[in-house]
Scaffold this motif. Structure first.
Motif, PDB file in Angstrom:
ATOM      1  N   GLU A 113      19.015 -41.354 136.484  1.00 22.74           N
ATOM      2  CA  GLU A 113      17.977 -42.220 137.040  1.00 22.74           C
ATOM      3  C   GLU A 113      17.918 -43.549 136.289  1.00 22.74           C
ATOM      4  OE1 GLU A 113      14.671 -39.487 136.847  1.00 22.74           O
ATOM      5  OE2 GLU A 113      14.795 -39.099 139.005  1.00 22.74           O
ATOM      6  N   GLU A 114      18.074 -43.500 134.979  1.00 24.22           N
ATOM      7  CA  GLU A 114      18.075 -44.730 134.190  1.00 24.22           C
ATOM      8  C   GLU A 114      19.329 -45.562 134.473  1.00 24.22           C
ATOM      9  OE1 GLU A 114      15.589 -46.082 132.308  1.00 24.22           O
ATOM     10  OE2 GLU A 114      14.430 -44.417 133.152  1.00 24.22           O
ATOM     11  N   LEU A 115      20.454 -44.902 134.703  1.00 24.70           N
ATOM     12  CA  LEU A 115      21.696 -45.605 135.016  1.00 24.70           C
ATOM     13  C   LEU A 115      21.552 -46.413 136.304  1.00 24.70           C
ATOM     14  CD1 LEU A 115      24.647 -46.206 134.368  1.00 24.70           C
ATOM     15  CD2 LEU A 115      25.259 -44.113 135.601  1.00 24.70           C
ATOM     16  N   LYS A 116      20.799 -45.869 137.266  1.00 22.72           N
ATOM     17  CA  LYS A 116      20.597 -46.590 138.531  1.00 22.72           C
ATOM     18  C   LYS A 116      19.879 -47.921 138.303  1.00 22.72           C
ATOM     19  CE  LYS A 116      18.586 -43.311 141.029  1.00 22.72           C
ATOM     20  NZ  LYS A 116      18.076 -42.518 142.166  1.00 22.72           N
ATOM     21  N   GLU A 162      21.566 -53.131 135.399  1.00 21.68           N
ATOM     22  CA  GLU A 162      22.080 -54.204 136.245  1.00 21.68           C
ATOM     23  C   GLU A 162      23.535 -54.554 135.941  1.00 21.68           C
ATOM     24  OE1 GLU A 162      19.410 -57.518 136.366  1.00 21.68           O
ATOM     25  OE2 GLU A 162      17.695 -56.237 136.822  1.00 21.68           O
ATOM     26  N   ASP A 163      24.009 -54.280 134.726  1.00 18.96           N
ATOM     27  CA  ASP A 163      25.402 -54.587 134.378  1.00 18.96           C
ATOM     28  C   ASP A 163      26.340 -53.824 135.307  1.00 18.96           C
ATOM     29  OD1 ASP A 163      24.404 -56.050 132.297  1.00 18.96           O
ATOM     30  OD2 ASP A 163      24.950 -54.607 130.735  1.00 18.96           O
ATOM     31  N   GLU A 164      27.426 -54.480 135.688  1.00 15.26           N
ATOM     32  CA  GLU A 164      28.386 -53.825 136.573  1.00 15.26           C
ATOM     33  C   GLU A 164      29.138 -52.716 135.848  1.00 15.26           C
ATOM     34  OE1 GLU A 164      32.216 -55.115 139.162  1.00 15.26           O
ATOM     35  OE2 GLU A 164      30.459 -56.425 139.240  1.00 15.26           O
ATOM     36  N   LYS A 165      29.499 -52.951 134.583  1.00 10.31           N
ATOM     37  CA  LYS A 165      30.196 -51.959 133.770  1.00 10.31           C
ATOM     38  C   LYS A 165      29.477 -51.837 132.426  1.00 10.31           C
ATOM     39  CE  LYS A 165      34.734 -52.520 135.852  1.00 10.31           C
ATOM     40  NZ  LYS A 165      36.146 -52.773 135.609  1.00 10.31           N
ATOM     41  N   PRO A 166      28.352 -51.107 132.427  1.00  9.25           N
ATOM     42  CA  PRO A 166      27.554 -51.032 131.201  1.00  9.25           C
ATOM     43  C   PRO A 166      28.280 -50.289 130.073  1.00  9.25           C
ATOM     44  CG  PRO A 166      26.703 -49.528 132.855  1.00  9.25           C
ATOM     45  CD  PRO A 166      27.791 -50.318 133.511  1.00  9.25           C
ATOM     46  N   GLU A 167      27.956 -50.706 128.850  1.00  9.55           N
ATOM     47  CA  GLU A 167      28.522 -50.051 127.671  1.00  9.55           C
ATOM     48  C   GLU A 167      27.635 -48.856 127.301  1.00  9.55           C
ATOM     49  OE1 GLU A 167      30.555 -51.963 123.987  1.00  9.55           O
ATOM     50  OE2 GLU A 167      28.430 -51.721 123.491  1.00  9.55           O
ATOM     51  N   ILE A 168      28.290 -47.781 126.923  1.00 11.57           N
ATOM     52  CA  ILE A 168      27.566 -46.580 126.506  1.00 11.57           C
ATOM     53  C   ILE A 168      28.190 -46.041 125.226  1.00 11.57           C
ATOM     54  CG2 ILE A 168      26.876 -45.937 128.843  1.00 11.57           C
ATOM     55  CD1 ILE A 168      29.113 -43.765 128.722  1.00 11.57           C
TER      56      ILE A 168
END
Length: 147
Positions: A47-50, A53-59
């Protein structure tokens, strides 16, 4: 007097059996709660990932022993979720969250049934303890009270 001792032994045996069953249910309840919490954590993460806004977020990807690797999510629109028995399928995030909600509900139902069973066993244990106490009191007084 021998009859009362026999009754006490029988009650003690029943008590031990019920106590063992209660212990197993308590362990099962703990496992169910852990499983439910894991599904809840996955659901909250998706749900938080949705919202990102970044297209390719860093995790950070856990690799064990409190260590992590930096990574980028290539596809933040889909997730691969376990469906049991070692199988996983790809679902879009909304479908994955819906699936996880259903699994969480299954866990909640199993937890409620287990808690209900545990309460019943605890009630039976209390009744057996009271019976044993009455018999011991009757023994101490040297007579039996008719019901």
């Amino acid at each position: 007097m021998a009859e009362m001792n026999e009754q006490l032994e029988k009650l003690a045996y029943e008590y031990q059996l019920l106590q063992a069953q209660a212990q197993l249910l308590a362990q099962n309840l703990e496992l169910l709660t852990l499983g439910r919490n894991e599904f809840q954590a996955v659901k909250e993460t998706l749900e938080e990932l949705k919202k990102v806004e970044d297209e390719k977020p860093e995790i950070l990807v856990p690799i064990g022993a409190g260590s992590f690797l930096r990574a980028r999510i290539e596809d933040k629109e889909n997730a691969i979720v376990s469906v049991g028995a070692g199988y996983a399928i790809e679902k879009n995030l909304d479908d994955a969250v819906t699936y996880l909600d259903a699994r969480i509900k299954e866990y909640d139902d199993a937890i409620a049934k287990t808690q209900e069973g545990l309460k019943k066993l605890e009630s039976q244990l209390g009744e057996l303890a009271q019976k044993a106490q009455r018999i011991q009191q009757e023994q101490a007084m040297g007579f039996s009270v008719k019901k």
